[in-house]
Structures are given as structure tokens and as C-alpha cells.
Design an enzyme around this catalytic site. Structure first.
Site, PDB file in Angstrom:
ATOM      1  N   THR A 198       0.819  -1.215   0.000  1.00  0.00           N
ATOM      2  CA  THR A 198       0.000   0.000   0.000  1.00  0.00           C
ATOM      3  C   THR A 198       0.849   1.260   0.000  1.00  0.00           C
ATOM      4  OG1 THR A 198      -1.824  -1.119   1.134  1.00  0.00           O
ATOM      5  CG2 THR A 198      -1.753   1.270   1.302  1.00  0.00           C
ATOM      6  N   SER A 250       1.779  -7.715  -0.555  1.00  0.00           N
ATOM      7  CA  SER A 250       2.483  -8.613   0.361  1.00  0.00           C
ATOM      8  C   SER A 250       1.801  -9.975   0.478  1.00  0.00           C
ATOM      9  CB  SER A 250       2.626  -7.976   1.744  1.00  0.00           C
ATOM     10  OG  SER A 250       1.379  -7.839   2.394  1.00  0.00           O
ATOM     11  N   THR A 279       1.202  -4.336   4.388  1.00  0.00           N
ATOM     12  CA  THR A 279       0.894  -4.590   5.801  1.00  0.00           C
ATOM     13  C   THR A 279       0.296  -5.967   6.071  1.00  0.00           C
ATOM     14  OG1 THR A 279      -1.290  -3.546   5.574  1.00  0.00           O
ATOM     15  CG2 THR A 279       0.541  -2.140   6.283  1.00  0.00           C
ATOM     16  N   ASP A 280      -0.269  -6.627   5.055  1.00  0.00           N
ATOM     17  CA  ASP A 280      -0.967  -7.889   5.314  1.00  0.00           C
ATOM     18  C   ASP A 280      -0.053  -8.988   5.835  1.00  0.00           C
ATOM     19  OD1 ASP A 280      -3.373  -6.794   4.645  1.00  0.00           O
ATOM     20  OD2 ASP A 280      -3.474  -7.654   2.639  1.00  0.00           O
TER      21      ASP A 280
END
Length: 322
Positions: free
Chosen positions: A12, A56, A89-90
Site C-alpha cells: 500500500t 504482500s 501490511t498484510d
């Protein structure tokens, strides 16, 4: 002059809105473009290298090995004083924990990202990146080794977790809290992680799956994992390590087939522990040869097990003590 290496992987923090769909496309903005919007201290020099450009969630174990090699290359470079890694971030918590398990360094390696794309109102992309660079350049950060930086807070990879799917305050450190803060040019480290072992993966990470238990879960996914000849299994149980007799039977069959099984809990805090004597819980799993995963969550336990098996290590309960 402090030299910080910025390694980018997409996510992101590098996303851009598609004018046709209105949706975000990850990994579109380059690290150099992101850097052009920052106000970096004159004593910090930045060089940028793109490793990946993807979401990710699309990363693989092979990607992690490649990333480890790249980070190691720059750690060994005497011209580099610290590293910042931008990441989606995942799976940020998994990648950062992986790096902490395979890299022993006295240089700061800071993993960061953003919850909102750089073009969105209220984006945290530039603030997180600028503060992560400030952290990586700080002398006090070297002792930490690998860390996660998000929303002015510094976290240790062992306990960091994505706790919100949308809020800019998206990461937390569980009961251990955070290690320190970055406020403008001020870096304050309040505590340092306990020293832990690191491992040398020989060729690749072992094939390890997670199976989650809930009310009336049966053994079919365990049997499927056995059929697919996985190297290891992490069973995410309830409470202190509880499931039922069918799950216990599946765990027993997996161990008999040479699969290493680690038992974790779905609870946010607390350890798996033998506290009850019934056939579908940790007391039985232990008798059958499963490993107590302590306070590890299932994702971190999976990474640790994949690393240790990939390094040819014997896995014991003590490896999951901290």
C-alpha cells in the site's frame, strides 16, 4: 554522514489509484518517488533498491529467501549504516519475524508500510517512511536489530501484529507493548528485545501449514496435509491448547508420518499449557509427540518452524519458550 539503504517490495505504501476503477493498485510508486516527498535530515544519505513490486499477500517463501539474501548483502556492506524495508501490511508481521530469525546484525533493519496509499487523504505513507529512516539512522536502534515501525511506535517482530484492517494505528505489540517511539528527529528506545537464536536456512524454507480449530472441528484438513506430505503443521487450538478427540487423532497420525506438529492458541495473550487432563487437548498432544508452542501465534509459529526445519534443526518446546 549516515548511509541508509531503502529496499522496496511494493504494498500500500507504493500504491496509486487506478483512474478507471477508483481502486488502489499496489507497488506502482517507486521508492525514489516516495523519497522525493520527504524531508530527510541533511546528515542522512539514502540509496534506493527495488526488490519486489507486489502485494504482500502475493509473497512466497522463495521471495523471503531472496529478501533475506538482499538484506544480508547490505548488512555486510561497510558503506551501509542501516536498512529500511517498505512492505505491504498484510504479511508485514511474518516477513519481519522471518528476518529476525535468519539475520543476526548490529545494524538497524526497520520494516515499515502504510495503511493508506500516498495519494489518499490522511495517508500515513510519508510519515511512516520518514520516521523509519530516522529510526534506522539512530545509534540506539542498532541494538534492536530487526524492528517494525508504524505510527510513531517501534515494535519487536516477535510480538507485532496487524490489529486493524484500516486504521493508521494498524499495528500493536500485544501485552509487551512497544519498544520505543520516533517523534520528529527524537528517537527514544525504552526497552530492548531479549537476545535469541538465529538460523541458517540451507536451501529453502520447509513446507508448513496452519490448521485452525473451532467448535466441532474435525481432522480432515490434517489428513489433507498428511496426504500432501507437508514438513510441519501448526495447529491453532482454543484456550490453553484444547480441541477434541478427532483433532487429536489427526495430530497423532501426522506425527506418525514424520510431520513436526506445533500446538498454538488462538487467544491474544497467554501460553499453551498442560492444565487439564482430557483426550482432546494439549495433555494428549504432548503424549503423542506434539510441540508446545507457548505464547506464539500460529503465523509466527509457522515461520519459526519453517525456518528451523529448513535449517535442519531439531525442534523442541524450548525453542518456543520466548
Amino acid at each position: 554522514m549516515v548511509h541508509i539503504k531503502l529496499l522496496t517490495t511494493g504494498g500500500t505504501i507504493a500504491s496509486k489509484r487506478d483512474p478507471q476503477t477508483g481502486l488502489q493498485k499496489t507497488g506502482v510508486i517507486s521508492g525514489k518517488v516516495l523519497m522525493s516527498q520527504l524531508e530527510i535530515d541533511d546528515n542522512i544519505e539514502i540509496s534506493v533498491e527495488e526488490i519486489f513490486s507486489k502485494s504482500s499477500g502475493a509473497l512466497t517463501f522463495e521471495d523471503l529467501i531472496h529478501l533475506k539474501d538482499k538484506v544480508t548483502e547490505h548488512i555486510l556492506d561497510n558503506e551501509v549504516d542501516g536498512i529500511v524495508l517498505t512492505h505491504g501490511t498484510d504479511t508485514l508481521e511474518e516477513t519481519s519475524f522471518f528476518l529476525s530469525q535468519v539475520i543476526d546484525t548490529t545494524k538497524a533493519v526497520v520494516v515499515t508500510g502504510s495503511q493508506r496509499g500516498p495519494e489518499l487523504i490522511g495517508s500515513d505513507a510519508y510519515a511512516n517512511l520518514q520516521d523509519a529512516i530516522t529510526l534506522a539512522a539512530a545509534p540506539d536502534a542498532k541494538q534492536i536489530g530487526v524492528s517494525v515501525f508504524f505510527n510513531q511506535k517501534v515494535f519487536m517482530p516477535r510480538f507485532v501484529k496487524k490489529i486493524n484492517s484500516m486504521n493508521v494505528d494498524g499495528f500493536g505489540g500485544g501485552g509487551t507493548g512497544y519498544l520505543g517511539t520516533v517523534d520528529g528527529n527524537d528517537v527514544k528506545i525504552y526497552q530492548y528485545p531479549k537476545k535469541h537464536d538465529t538460523y541458517k536456512v540451507k536451501e529453502k524454507l520447509a513446507n508448513v501449514d496452519i490448521i485452525k480449530c473451532a467448535l466441532d472441528t474435525d481432522e480432515k484438513f490434517i489428513d489433507c496435509a498428511i496426504e500432501h506430505k507437508v514438513d510441519g503443521l501448526v495447529i491453532e487450538t482454543m484456550g490453553r491448547g484444547h480441541a477434541n478427540d478427532r483433532v487429536a487423532a489427526g495430530v497423532r497420525r501426522a506425527i506418525e508420518q514424520g510431520i513436526t506438529v506445533v500446538i498454538t492458541t488462538a487467544s491474544e495473550d497467554g501460553d499453551v499449557k498442560v492444565a487439564y487432563d482430557f483426550s482432546g487437548g494439549i495433555s494428549q498432544f504432548k503424549k503423542d509427540g506434539a510441540i508446545n508452542g507457548g505464547s506464539y501465534d500460529s503465523k509466527k509459529a509457522r515461520i519459526k518452524l519453517a525456518v528451523m526445519l529448513g535449517a535442519g534443526e531439531t525442534v523442541t518446546k524450548e525453542d518456543f519458550w520466548y
